[in-house]
Design a protein around this motif. Structure first.
Motif, PDB file in Angstrom:
ATOM      1  N   LEU A  32      -2.822  21.273  11.093  1.00  0.00           N
ATOM      2  CA  LEU A  32      -1.558  21.866  11.505  1.00  0.00           C
ATOM      3  C   LEU A  32      -1.747  23.320  11.915  1.00  0.00           C
ATOM      4  O   LEU A  32      -1.301  23.750  12.975  1.00  0.00           O
ATOM      5  CB  LEU A  32      -0.576  21.792  10.346  1.00  0.00           C
ATOM      6  N   LEU A  67      -4.383  24.720  12.854  1.00  0.00           N
ATOM      7  CA  LEU A  67      -5.154  24.749  14.086  1.00  0.00           C
ATOM      8  C   LEU A  67      -4.254  24.489  15.275  1.00  0.00           C
ATOM      9  O   LEU A  67      -4.318  25.168  16.303  1.00  0.00           O
ATOM     10  CB  LEU A  67      -6.236  23.692  14.032  1.00  0.00           C
ATOM     11  N   PHE A  68      -3.397  23.536  15.105  1.00  0.00           N
ATOM     12  CA  PHE A  68      -2.469  23.220  16.194  1.00  0.00           C
ATOM     13  C   PHE A  68      -1.669  24.435  16.596  1.00  0.00           C
ATOM     14  O   PHE A  68      -1.565  24.784  17.770  1.00  0.00           O
ATOM     15  CB  PHE A  68      -1.526  22.112  15.757  1.00  0.00           C
ATOM     16  N   THR A  98      -3.806  26.974  18.365  1.00  0.00           N
ATOM     17  CA  THR A  98      -4.101  26.501  19.702  1.00  0.00           C
ATOM     18  C   THR A  98      -2.899  26.658  20.614  1.00  0.00           C
ATOM     19  O   THR A  98      -2.982  27.208  21.708  1.00  0.00           O
ATOM     20  CB  THR A  98      -4.461  25.004  19.686  1.00  0.00           C
TER      21      THR A  98
END
Lengths: 198, 198
Positions: free
Chosen positions: A169, A171-172, A175
């Motif tokens: 999450l 990382l999402f 990103t």
DNA sequence: CATATAGTTCAAGACCGCGTGAACTGCACC
DNA sequence: GGTGCAGTTCACGCGGTCTTGAACTATATG
């Protein structure tokens, strides 16, 4: 009908049926506004918050509460609250046009930032909490004794899982932020006559 | 009170107050079950779907609808529907124990796969639709003529943005899948007396 | 100061999703 | 065939959230 502007007004002048709502939104505007509304709702905000922001962003120039009320067919009170929310989030700005008495509202371009921000807070906190709960459960189970080790393993696995989801999450979000940054750059100059101060 | 098992039963035997719900869930079980419920709700499913799955997973052995009903304090009808849903998603399995007449239900270990799957479908489809709407809006605006190029640019930007969010989203799902895969491996052997056929 | 309009607040109500519980079906066993 | 229990279906009601609309405050204007 919802309108609430001309308190004493004679509504019979234009047509007998309440003018079919969205005062004058061009079809393409309506679509775009709804799109923003959907997105925003999707991320757990109120649909109408999105619609208001969308309208302001699209129009470019600051609008008054009354205009928003009419265009989006919302109630006076509703608009007031929506605007307050949006302002608090920092995604719209309240501006006073020289020698004019009413407030106008203009879209900041940070909608995305706000969304990722809030989502980050919400989701991360949430997932973290879950993890904590699961650890707690495992602790309790151990303390209680008599719990088949099989189960302990399961609890542990669930916790691990939550941990991984949490990582994914974060990382999402990162990103998404990065990925969106480029767009935001281009985005940014689309802002109109106000400085992007925040 | 919710229980609904002993239709003609005399409820006065055990105690006058309805037995305080969750029949016998150990505290640690309750916590874990709630945790799963929360997660699942978070991802847009029904809380109770998560609770049921959580219970089944934790217990390891297949339970009957009646047991679930009692442990989770749900109604007969509710349990039936929840189980049907979960079965359709492929995250629980209906098993018949030799020489026993009732169905029992056992947790598949694919909860995560299901979640990512469904989320993928839902969200991706959704975001895609938004993008389409925004393109449409831009098309309409162009066709209509008289729309300031300024606005066209904005519509375009919104669409681009949606595109990026979409990309980030897909990436998230993929990552999450991968990241979770390892855990799932360990997870998998936690399944009990059933083959992981799907 | 009176009046009108912009803006805020909040109780009442519309709306919607979920779970309940009763009626119903199906099946097994006597 | 009848009894009893497992399982399903669905109209209704409860609980939550969002919006409305009216009362209220604030601010400008003659």
């Amino acid at each position: 009908m919802k309108g609430y502007l001309w308190t004493g007004g004679d509504p019979g002048s234009q047509s007998t049926v309440p003018p079919p709502d969205n005062g004058r939104l061009a079809p393409y505007e309506a679509i775009a506004v709804e799109a923003v509304g959907n997105v925003i709702e999707f991320w757990g905000f109120k649909r109408n918050q999105g619609r208001v922001w969308g309208l302001l962003y699209l129009r470019g120039e600051p609008l008054t509460a009354g205009e928003i009320e009419r265009e989006l067919d919302l109630s006076k009170g509703g608009v007031s609250m929506l605007l307050r929310d949006l302002e608090r989030w920092g995604v719209i700005q309240r501006v006073r046009v020289p020698q004019d008495t009413v407030w106008r509202y203009a879209a900041e371009t940070d909608l995305v930032r706000m969304v990722t921000h809030v989502v980050e807070e919400r989701e991360a906190a949430f997932v973290t909490r879950i993890r904590a709960d699961l650890s707690e459960a495992r602790r309790l189970a151990e303390a209680a004794g008599g719990v088949p080790p099989e189960r302990l393993r399961k609890l542990e696995r669930m916790a691990t899982l939550a941990e991984h989801v949490e990582r994914a999450l974060r990382l999402f979000i990162k990103t998404s932020r990065l990925d969106v940054a480029g767009v935001l750059g281009a985005f940014r100059d689309g802002a109109l006559g106000r400085k992007g101060d925040r």
